[in-house]
Scaffold this active site. Structure first.
Site, PDB file in Angstrom:
ATOM      1  N   ASP A 131       0.831  -1.210   0.000  1.00 13.37           N
ATOM      2  CA  ASP A 131       0.000   0.000   0.000  1.00 13.37           C
ATOM      3  C   ASP A 131       0.868   1.263   0.000  1.00 13.37           C
ATOM      4  O   ASP A 131       1.958   1.265   0.582  1.00 13.37           O
ATOM      5  CB  ASP A 131      -0.916  -0.022   1.243  1.00 13.37           C
ATOM      6  CG  ASP A 131      -2.077   0.951   1.102  1.00 13.37           C
ATOM      7  OD1 ASP A 131      -2.338   1.422  -0.023  1.00 13.37           O
ATOM      8  OD2 ASP A 131      -2.723   1.248   2.128  1.00 13.37           O
ATOM      9  N   GLY A 132       0.353   2.309  -0.638  1.00 14.62           N
ATOM     10  CA  GLY A 132       1.022   3.607  -0.600  1.00 14.62           C
ATOM     11  C   GLY A 132       1.549   4.105  -1.937  1.00 14.62           C
ATOM     12  O   GLY A 132       2.215   5.145  -1.988  1.00 14.62           O
ATOM     13  N   ARG A 182     -12.390   2.373  -7.639  1.00 12.15           N
ATOM     14  CA  ARG A 182     -11.508   3.510  -7.971  1.00 12.15           C
ATOM     15  C   ARG A 182     -11.933   4.138  -9.297  1.00 12.15           C
ATOM     16  O   ARG A 182     -12.667   3.515 -10.071  1.00 12.15           O
ATOM     17  CB  ARG A 182     -10.073   3.021  -8.048  1.00 12.15           C
ATOM     18  CG  ARG A 182      -9.599   2.575  -6.693  1.00 12.15           C
ATOM     19  CD  ARG A 182      -8.122   2.352  -6.665  1.00 12.15           C
ATOM     20  NE  ARG A 182      -7.740   2.039  -5.294  1.00 12.15           N
ATOM     21  CZ  ARG A 182      -6.523   2.155  -4.802  1.00 12.15           C
ATOM     22  NH1 ARG A 182      -5.549   2.570  -5.582  1.00 12.15           N
ATOM     23  NH2 ARG A 182      -6.275   1.860  -3.552  1.00 12.15           N
ATOM     24  N   SER A 242      -8.118  -4.897   5.166  1.00 12.09           N
ATOM     25  CA  SER A 242      -8.740  -4.570   3.878  1.00 12.09           C
ATOM     26  C   SER A 242      -9.186  -5.801   3.087  1.00 12.09           C
ATOM     27  O   SER A 242      -8.949  -5.897   1.872  1.00 12.09           O
ATOM     28  CB  SER A 242      -7.793  -3.709   3.017  1.00 12.09           C
ATOM     29  OG  SER A 242      -7.493  -2.502   3.675  1.00 12.09           O
ATOM     30  N   HIS A 256       2.166   3.576  -9.242  1.00 14.16           N
ATOM     31  CA  HIS A 256       1.963   2.142  -9.480  1.00 14.16           C
ATOM     32  C   HIS A 256       3.144   1.553 -10.244  1.00 14.16           C
ATOM     33  O   HIS A 256       3.573   0.432  -9.967  1.00 14.16           O
ATOM     34  CB  HIS A 256       0.645   1.900 -10.223  1.00 14.16           C
ATOM     35  CG  HIS A 256      -0.569   2.254  -9.404  1.00 14.16           C
ATOM     36  ND1 HIS A 256      -0.754   1.782  -8.125  1.00 14.16           N
ATOM     37  CD2 HIS A 256      -1.639   3.045  -9.671  1.00 14.16           C
ATOM     38  CE1 HIS A 256      -1.902   2.270  -7.638  1.00 14.16           C
ATOM     39  NE2 HIS A 256      -2.446   3.042  -8.562  1.00 14.16           N
ATOM     40  N   ARG A 266      -0.833   9.363 -10.136  1.00 15.56           N
ATOM     41  CA  ARG A 266      -0.853   8.099  -9.376  1.00 15.56           C
ATOM     42  C   ARG A 266      -0.300   6.932 -10.196  1.00 15.56           C
ATOM     43  O   ARG A 266       0.298   6.007  -9.652  1.00 15.56           O
ATOM     44  CB  ARG A 266      -2.294   7.781  -8.930  1.00 15.56           C
ATOM     45  CG  ARG A 266      -2.828   8.711  -7.855  1.00 15.56           C
ATOM     46  CD  ARG A 266      -4.287   8.364  -7.535  1.00 15.56           C
ATOM     47  NE  ARG A 266      -4.401   7.025  -6.958  1.00 15.56           N
ATOM     48  CZ  ARG A 266      -4.315   6.758  -5.660  1.00 15.56           C
ATOM     49  NH1 ARG A 266      -4.124   7.723  -4.798  1.00 15.56           N
ATOM     50  NH2 ARG A 266      -4.427   5.526  -5.224  1.00 15.56           N
ATOM     51  N   LEU A 305      10.755 -20.380  -5.199  1.00 12.02           N
ATOM     52  CA  LEU A 305       9.746 -19.545  -4.540  1.00 12.02           C
ATOM     53  C   LEU A 305       8.356 -19.717  -5.180  1.00 12.02           C
ATOM     54  O   LEU A 305       8.240 -19.727  -6.407  1.00 12.02           O
ATOM     55  CB  LEU A 305      10.180 -18.074  -4.655  1.00 12.02           C
ATOM     56  CG  LEU A 305       9.176 -17.026  -4.169  1.00 12.02           C
ATOM     57  CD1 LEU A 305       9.046 -17.070  -2.644  1.00 12.02           C
ATOM     58  CD2 LEU A 305       9.598 -15.617  -4.618  1.00 12.02           C
ATOM     59  N   ARG A 341      -4.905  -2.068   8.862  1.00 14.55           N
ATOM     60  CA  ARG A 341      -6.120  -2.867   8.633  1.00 14.55           C
ATOM     61  C   ARG A 341      -5.829  -3.962   7.610  1.00 14.55           C
ATOM     62  O   ARG A 341      -4.822  -3.919   6.909  1.00 14.55           O
ATOM     63  CB  ARG A 341      -7.272  -1.970   8.165  1.00 14.55           C
ATOM     64  CG  ARG A 341      -6.962  -1.095   6.957  1.00 14.55           C
ATOM     65  CD  ARG A 341      -8.178  -0.244   6.561  1.00 14.55           C
ATOM     66  NE  ARG A 341      -7.853   0.680   5.484  1.00 14.55           N
ATOM     67  CZ  ARG A 341      -7.719   2.000   5.630  1.00 14.55           C
ATOM     68  NH1 ARG A 341      -7.892   2.561   6.813  1.00 14.55           N
ATOM     69  NH2 ARG A 341      -7.425   2.773   4.594  1.00 14.55           N
ATOM     70  N   SER A 365      -7.603  -5.527  -4.948  1.00 12.95           N
ATOM     71  CA  SER A 365      -8.638  -6.133  -4.101  1.00 12.95           C
ATOM     72  C   SER A 365      -9.987  -6.117  -4.815  1.00 12.95           C
ATOM     73  O   SER A 365     -10.175  -5.366  -5.789  1.00 12.95           O
ATOM     74  CB  SER A 365      -8.752  -5.369  -2.777  1.00 12.95           C
ATOM     75  OG  SER A 365      -9.464  -4.162  -2.964  1.00 12.95           O
ATOM     76  N   ARG A 383       2.134  -4.871   6.118  1.00 11.84           N
ATOM     77  CA  ARG A 383       1.392  -3.847   5.368  1.00 11.84           C
ATOM     78  C   ARG A 383       2.225  -2.578   5.364  1.00 11.84           C
ATOM     79  O   ARG A 383       2.584  -2.063   6.430  1.00 11.84           O
ATOM     80  CB  ARG A 383       0.021  -3.567   5.979  1.00 11.84           C
ATOM     81  CG  ARG A 383      -0.739  -2.530   5.133  1.00 11.84           C
ATOM     82  CD  ARG A 383      -2.179  -2.303   5.534  1.00 11.84           C
ATOM     83  NE  ARG A 383      -2.813  -1.439   4.533  1.00 11.84           N
ATOM     84  CZ  ARG A 383      -4.065  -1.550   4.117  1.00 11.84           C
ATOM     85  NH1 ARG A 383      -4.840  -2.476   4.608  1.00 11.84           N
ATOM     86  NH2 ARG A 383      -4.554  -0.718   3.209  1.00 11.84           N
TER      87      ARG A 383
HETATM   88  C1  IPE Z   1      -5.470  -2.849  -0.241  1.00 15.93           C
HETATM   89  O1  IPE Z   1      -5.089  -1.526  -0.380  1.00 15.93           O
HETATM   90  C2  IPE Z   1      -5.395  -3.534  -1.556  1.00 15.93           C
HETATM   91  C3  IPE Z   1      -4.087  -3.623  -2.195  1.00 15.93           C
HETATM   92  C4  IPE Z   1      -2.936  -3.234  -1.737  1.00 15.93           C
HETATM   93  C5  IPE Z   1      -4.119  -4.228  -3.487  1.00 15.93           C
HETATM   94  P1  IPE Z   1      -6.153  -0.320  -0.452  1.00 15.93           P
HETATM   95  O2  IPE Z   1      -5.333   0.906  -0.468  1.00 15.93           O
HETATM   96  O3  IPE Z   1      -7.083  -0.520  -1.564  1.00 15.93           O
HETATM   97  O4  IPE Z   1      -6.932  -0.489   0.924  1.00 15.93           O
HETATM   98  P2  IPE Z   1      -7.935   0.500   1.664  1.00 15.93           P
HETATM   99  O5  IPE Z   1      -9.031   0.787   0.709  1.00 15.93           O
HETATM  100  O6  IPE Z   1      -7.162   1.745   1.994  1.00 15.93           O
HETATM  101  O7  IPE Z   1      -8.374  -0.218   2.892  1.00 15.93           O
HETATM  102  C1  IPE Z   2      -1.689   0.177  -3.397  1.00 13.90           C
HETATM  103  O1  IPE Z   2      -1.421   1.529  -3.385  1.00 13.90           O
HETATM  104  C2  IPE Z   2      -1.874  -0.355  -4.787  1.00 13.90           C
HETATM  105  C3  IPE Z   2      -3.240  -0.784  -5.110  1.00 13.90           C
HETATM  106  C4  IPE Z   2      -4.266  -0.755  -4.320  1.00 13.90           C
HETATM  107  C5  IPE Z   2      -3.431  -1.295  -6.451  1.00 13.90           C
HETATM  108  P1  IPE Z   2      -2.594   2.603  -3.339  1.00 13.90           P
HETATM  109  O2  IPE Z   2      -2.948   2.968  -4.734  1.00 13.90           O
HETATM  110  O3  IPE Z   2      -3.695   2.139  -2.493  1.00 13.90           O
HETATM  111  O4  IPE Z   2      -1.841   3.819  -2.651  1.00 13.90           O
HETATM  112  P2  IPE Z   2      -2.478   4.892  -1.665  1.00 13.90           P
HETATM  113  O5  IPE Z   2      -3.051   4.150  -0.499  1.00 13.90           O
HETATM  114  O6  IPE Z   2      -3.530   5.630  -2.434  1.00 13.90           O
HETATM  115  O7  IPE Z   2      -1.317   5.760  -1.281  1.00 13.90           O
HETATM  116 MG    MG Z   3      -4.123   2.416  -0.495  1.00 10.12          MG
END
Ligand code: IPE
Ligand code: IPE
Ligand code: MG
Length: 251
Positions: free
Chosen positions: A22-23, A73, A198, A39, A35, A133, A196, A67, A190
Protein backbone atom coordinates in the site's frame (compact mmCIF):
# COMPACT_ATOMS: atom_id res chain seq x y z
CA UNK A 1 -0.01 -29.25 19.92
CA UNK A 2 0.08 -30.15 16.24
CA UNK A 3 3.45 -31.20 14.78
CA UNK A 4 3.33 -28.34 12.24
CA UNK A 5 2.81 -25.85 15.07
CA UNK A 6 5.91 -27.09 16.92
CA UNK A 7 7.86 -26.67 13.66
CA UNK A 8 6.53 -23.14 13.38
CA UNK A 9 7.66 -22.33 16.93
CA UNK A 10 11.19 -23.42 16.20
CA UNK A 11 11.45 -21.50 12.97
CA UNK A 12 12.85 -17.99 13.11
CA UNK A 13 12.43 -17.61 9.39
CA UNK A 14 8.95 -17.18 7.94
CA UNK A 15 8.01 -19.85 5.40
CA UNK A 16 5.24 -17.68 3.99
CA UNK A 17 5.23 -13.87 3.82
CA UNK A 18 2.01 -12.07 2.77
CA UNK A 19 2.16 -8.37 1.89
CA UNK A 20 -0.40 -5.61 1.39
CA UNK A 21 1.56 -3.33 -0.91
CA UNK A 22 0.00 0.00 0.00
CA UNK A 23 1.02 3.61 -0.60
CA UNK A 24 1.71 3.83 -4.34
CA UNK A 25 -0.76 6.69 -4.76
CA UNK A 26 0.60 8.75 -1.87
CA UNK A 27 4.16 8.16 -3.06
CA UNK A 28 3.24 9.74 -6.40
CA UNK A 29 1.19 12.59 -4.94
CA UNK A 30 4.11 13.53 -2.64
CA UNK A 31 6.22 13.96 -5.77
CA UNK A 32 3.48 15.84 -7.64
CA UNK A 33 3.30 12.94 -10.07
CA UNK A 34 0.21 11.17 -11.42
CA UNK A 35 -0.85 8.10 -9.38
CA UNK A 36 -0.01 5.95 -12.41
CA UNK A 37 3.68 6.61 -11.85
CA UNK A 38 3.28 5.48 -8.25
CA UNK A 39 1.96 2.14 -9.48
CA UNK A 40 4.86 1.85 -11.92
CA UNK A 41 7.31 2.53 -9.11
CA UNK A 42 5.43 -0.12 -7.13
CA UNK A 43 6.20 -2.71 -9.80
CA UNK A 44 9.93 -2.01 -9.40
CA UNK A 45 9.63 -2.63 -5.67
CA UNK A 46 7.86 -5.93 -6.40
CA UNK A 47 10.79 -7.05 -8.56
CA UNK A 48 13.30 -6.40 -5.75
CA UNK A 49 11.19 -8.08 -3.08
CA UNK A 50 10.60 -11.18 -5.22
CA UNK A 51 14.32 -11.37 -5.95
CA UNK A 52 15.14 -11.15 -2.25
CA UNK A 53 12.64 -13.86 -1.25
CA UNK A 54 13.94 -16.19 -3.98
CA UNK A 55 17.53 -15.64 -2.84
CA UNK A 56 16.66 -16.18 0.84
CA UNK A 57 14.76 -19.41 0.08
CA UNK A 58 11.42 -18.14 1.35
CA UNK A 59 8.83 -20.75 0.34
CA UNK A 60 5.84 -18.52 -0.37
CA UNK A 61 5.37 -14.81 -1.06
CA UNK A 62 1.78 -13.61 -1.43
CA UNK A 63 1.26 -10.10 -2.79
CA UNK A 64 -2.05 -8.23 -2.68
CA UNK A 65 -2.11 -6.56 -6.09
CA UNK A 66 -5.79 -5.65 -6.54
CA UNK A 67 -8.64 -6.13 -4.10
CA UNK A 68 -12.25 -6.95 -4.93
CA UNK A 69 -13.02 -3.41 -3.69
CA UNK A 70 -10.45 -1.67 -5.90
CA UNK A 71 -12.99 -1.62 -8.78
CA UNK A 72 -14.46 1.35 -6.90
CA UNK A 73 -11.51 3.51 -7.97
CA UNK A 74 -11.79 5.98 -10.86
CA UNK A 75 -12.17 4.19 -14.21
CA UNK A 76 -8.86 5.55 -15.51
CA UNK A 77 -6.92 4.18 -12.56
CA UNK A 78 -8.57 0.75 -12.85
CA UNK A 79 -7.80 0.49 -16.56
CA UNK A 80 -4.23 1.67 -15.96
CA UNK A 81 -3.81 -1.07 -13.35
CA UNK A 82 -5.19 -3.70 -15.76
CA UNK A 83 -2.71 -2.57 -18.43
CA UNK A 84 0.12 -2.61 -15.92
CA UNK A 85 -0.74 -6.19 -14.87
CA UNK A 86 -0.69 -7.30 -18.47
CA UNK A 87 2.57 -5.61 -19.43
CA UNK A 88 4.27 -6.70 -16.20
CA UNK A 89 3.17 -10.31 -16.69
CA UNK A 90 4.43 -10.24 -20.27
CA UNK A 91 7.78 -8.73 -19.37
CA UNK A 92 8.45 -10.63 -16.13
CA UNK A 93 7.25 -14.18 -16.66
CA UNK A 94 10.38 -15.41 -18.47
CA UNK A 95 12.65 -13.96 -15.84
CA UNK A 96 10.55 -15.52 -13.05
CA UNK A 97 10.66 -18.84 -14.87
CA UNK A 98 14.46 -18.68 -15.23
CA UNK A 99 14.68 -18.02 -11.49
CA UNK A 100 12.70 -21.18 -10.73
CA UNK A 101 9.73 -19.16 -9.38
CA UNK A 102 6.29 -20.78 -9.56
CA UNK A 103 3.51 -18.26 -10.08
CA UNK A 104 -0.05 -18.70 -8.76
CA UNK A 105 -3.00 -16.31 -8.99
CA UNK A 106 -5.81 -16.15 -6.46
CA UNK A 107 -9.02 -14.16 -6.77
CA UNK A 108 -11.94 -13.99 -9.17
CA UNK A 109 -10.11 -13.76 -12.48
CA UNK A 110 -13.33 -13.99 -14.54
CA UNK A 111 -13.81 -10.22 -14.14
CA UNK A 112 -10.54 -9.44 -15.92
CA UNK A 113 -10.15 -8.65 -19.63
CA UNK A 114 -9.88 -11.83 -21.73
CA UNK A 115 -6.26 -11.19 -22.72
CA UNK A 116 -5.19 -10.80 -19.11
CA UNK A 117 -6.98 -14.03 -18.15
CA UNK A 118 -5.08 -15.80 -20.93
CA UNK A 119 -1.72 -14.46 -19.73
CA UNK A 120 -2.55 -15.54 -16.18
CA UNK A 121 -3.17 -19.12 -17.33
CA UNK A 122 -0.03 -19.05 -19.50
CA UNK A 123 2.07 -17.76 -16.61
CA UNK A 124 0.78 -20.44 -14.25
CA UNK A 125 1.32 -23.19 -16.82
CA UNK A 126 4.78 -22.04 -17.84
CA UNK A 127 6.07 -22.02 -14.25
CA UNK A 128 4.16 -25.08 -12.98
CA UNK A 129 7.25 -27.31 -12.81
CA UNK A 130 9.37 -24.81 -10.86
CA UNK A 131 10.18 -25.68 -7.28
CA UNK A 132 11.74 -22.45 -5.97
CA UNK A 133 9.75 -19.55 -4.54
CA UNK A 134 5.95 -19.80 -4.82
CA UNK A 135 4.78 -16.34 -5.83
CA UNK A 136 1.06 -15.90 -5.17
CA UNK A 137 -0.54 -12.85 -6.76
CA UNK A 138 -3.87 -11.88 -5.19
CA UNK A 139 -5.79 -10.10 -7.95
CA UNK A 140 -9.48 -9.26 -7.68
CA UNK A 141 -9.13 -11.10 -4.41
CA UNK A 142 -11.22 -10.59 -1.30
CA UNK A 143 -11.28 -12.65 1.89
CA UNK A 144 -15.10 -12.58 1.81
CA UNK A 145 -15.10 -13.82 -1.80
CA UNK A 146 -12.71 -16.62 -0.83
CA UNK A 147 -14.97 -17.83 1.99
CA UNK A 148 -18.05 -17.49 -0.23
CA UNK A 149 -16.56 -19.62 -3.03
CA UNK A 150 -15.37 -22.20 -0.48
CA UNK A 151 -18.90 -22.41 0.97
CA UNK A 152 -20.41 -22.88 -2.48
CA UNK A 153 -17.95 -25.68 -3.19
CA UNK A 154 -18.73 -27.45 0.11
CA UNK A 155 -22.48 -27.07 -0.49
CA UNK A 156 -22.09 -28.66 -3.95
CA UNK A 157 -20.29 -31.63 -2.39
CA UNK A 158 -23.07 -32.12 0.14
CA UNK A 159 -25.77 -31.81 -2.52
CA UNK A 160 -24.07 -34.37 -4.74
CA UNK A 161 -23.88 -36.80 -1.82
CA UNK A 162 -20.06 -36.79 -1.83
CA UNK A 163 -20.12 -35.78 1.87
CA UNK A 164 -22.48 -35.28 4.81
CA UNK A 165 -23.02 -32.01 6.70
CA UNK A 166 -21.29 -33.68 9.67
CA UNK A 167 -18.17 -34.17 7.51
CA UNK A 168 -17.62 -30.39 7.21
CA UNK A 169 -14.48 -29.99 9.30
CA UNK A 170 -12.00 -27.11 9.44
CA UNK A 171 -9.76 -29.16 7.13
CA UNK A 172 -12.55 -29.49 4.57
CA UNK A 173 -13.19 -25.74 4.60
CA UNK A 174 -9.47 -25.02 4.31
CA UNK A 175 -9.18 -27.38 1.36
CA UNK A 176 -11.77 -25.34 -0.57
CA UNK A 177 -10.17 -21.96 0.09
CA UNK A 178 -7.52 -20.40 -2.16
CA UNK A 179 -3.98 -21.85 -1.95
CA UNK A 180 -4.83 -24.91 0.18
CA UNK A 181 -1.58 -26.67 -0.70
CA UNK A 182 0.64 -23.88 0.65
CA UNK A 183 1.27 -23.15 4.34
CA UNK A 184 -0.63 -20.22 5.94
CA UNK A 185 1.29 -16.93 6.16
CA UNK A 186 3.72 -16.66 9.10
CA UNK A 187 4.41 -12.98 8.55
CA UNK A 188 1.96 -10.35 7.29
CA UNK A 189 3.35 -6.97 6.25
CA UNK A 190 1.39 -3.85 5.37
CA UNK A 191 3.22 -0.81 4.08
CA UNK A 192 1.76 2.69 3.80
CA UNK A 193 0.86 3.27 7.44
CA UNK A 194 -2.72 1.90 7.53
CA UNK A 195 -3.41 -0.72 10.16
CA UNK A 196 -6.12 -2.87 8.63
CA UNK A 197 -6.58 -6.08 6.66
CA UNK A 198 -8.74 -4.57 3.88
CA UNK A 199 -10.41 -7.92 3.11
CA UNK A 200 -7.10 -9.73 2.42
CA UNK A 201 -6.71 -13.39 3.45
CA UNK A 202 -9.10 -13.74 6.41
CA UNK A 203 -9.16 -17.43 7.31
CA UNK A 204 -5.45 -17.90 6.46
CA UNK A 205 -4.24 -15.04 8.71
CA UNK A 206 -5.71 -16.56 11.89
CA UNK A 207 -2.30 -17.04 13.56
CA UNK A 208 -0.06 -14.84 11.42
CA UNK A 209 2.33 -12.31 12.99
CA UNK A 210 1.50 -8.74 11.87
CA UNK A 211 4.05 -6.08 10.92
CA UNK A 212 3.04 -2.55 9.95
CA UNK A 213 5.35 0.08 8.51
CA UNK A 214 4.78 3.70 7.48
CA UNK A 215 7.09 3.25 4.52
CA UNK A 216 5.21 3.64 1.23
CA UNK A 217 5.33 0.56 -1.03
CA UNK A 218 7.62 2.04 -3.76
CA UNK A 219 10.17 2.83 -1.00
CA UNK A 220 9.99 -0.65 0.56
CA UNK A 221 13.46 -2.09 -0.07
CA UNK A 222 15.23 -5.40 0.47
CA UNK A 223 16.59 -3.91 3.71
CA UNK A 224 13.04 -3.03 4.80
CA UNK A 225 12.02 -6.65 4.26
CA UNK A 226 15.11 -7.89 6.09
CA UNK A 227 14.11 -5.68 9.05
CA UNK A 228 10.59 -7.12 9.05
CA UNK A 229 11.97 -10.67 9.01
CA UNK A 230 14.33 -9.82 11.88
CA UNK A 231 11.42 -8.41 13.86
CA UNK A 232 9.45 -11.60 13.18
CA UNK A 233 12.36 -13.63 14.61
CA UNK A 234 11.94 -11.87 17.98
CA UNK A 235 8.26 -12.85 18.33
CA UNK A 236 7.06 -15.71 20.50
CA UNK A 237 4.21 -17.53 18.77
CA UNK A 238 1.98 -19.23 21.31
CA UNK A 239 -1.03 -20.72 19.50
CA UNK A 240 -3.05 -20.44 22.69
CA UNK A 241 -0.41 -21.88 25.04
CA UNK A 242 1.38 -19.98 27.81
CA UNK A 243 4.81 -18.47 27.29
CA UNK A 244 6.29 -21.03 29.72
CA UNK A 245 4.88 -23.96 27.77
CA UNK A 246 6.37 -22.55 24.59
CA UNK A 247 9.80 -22.13 26.21
CA UNK A 248 9.81 -25.82 27.16
CA UNK A 249 8.80 -26.84 23.66
CA UNK A 250 11.47 -24.75 21.98
CA UNK A 251 14.47 -25.46 24.20
C1 IPE B 1 -5.47 -2.85 -0.24
O1 IPE B 1 -5.09 -1.53 -0.38
C2 IPE B 1 -5.39 -3.53 -1.56
C3 IPE B 1 -4.09 -3.62 -2.20
C4 IPE B 1 -2.94 -3.23 -1.74
C5 IPE B 1 -4.12 -4.23 -3.49
P1 IPE B 1 -6.15 -0.32 -0.45
O2 IPE B 1 -5.33 0.91 -0.47
O3 IPE B 1 -7.08 -0.52 -1.56
O4 IPE B 1 -6.93 -0.49 0.92
P2 IPE B 1 -7.93 0.50 1.66
O5 IPE B 1 -9.03 0.79 0.71
O6 IPE B 1 -7.16 1.75 1.99
O7 IPE B 1 -8.37 -0.22 2.89
C1 IPE C 1 -1.69 0.18 -3.40
O1 IPE C 1 -1.42 1.53 -3.39
C2 IPE C 1 -1.87 -0.35 -4.79
C3 IPE C 1 -3.24 -0.78 -5.11
C4 IPE C 1 -4.27 -0.76 -4.32
C5 IPE C 1 -3.43 -1.30 -6.45
P1 IPE C 1 -2.59 2.60 -3.34
O2 IPE C 1 -2.95 2.97 -4.73
O3 IPE C 1 -3.69 2.14 -2.49
O4 IPE C 1 -1.84 3.82 -2.65
P2 IPE C 1 -2.48 4.89 -1.67
O5 IPE C 1 -3.05 4.15 -0.50
O6 IPE C 1 -3.53 5.63 -2.43
O7 IPE C 1 -1.32 5.76 -1.28
MG1 MG D 1 -4.12 2.42 -0.50
Amino acid sequence: MRVEEVDLLNSKKPRHIAIIMDGNGRWAVARRLPRALGHQAGVKAVRKIVEYCAKENIEVLTLFAFSSENWRRPKDEVSLLMKLFLTTLQSEINRLDRNNVRVHFIGDRSAFPEKLQQKIVEGENKTRQNNGLNLVIAANYGGHWDIQQAMKSVAESVLSGEMQVSDISEEVIRSRLSIPSLPDPDLFIRTGGEKRISNFLLWQLAYTEFYFTDELWPDFSQTSLKNAIEDFATRQRRFGHTGEQIKKLTH
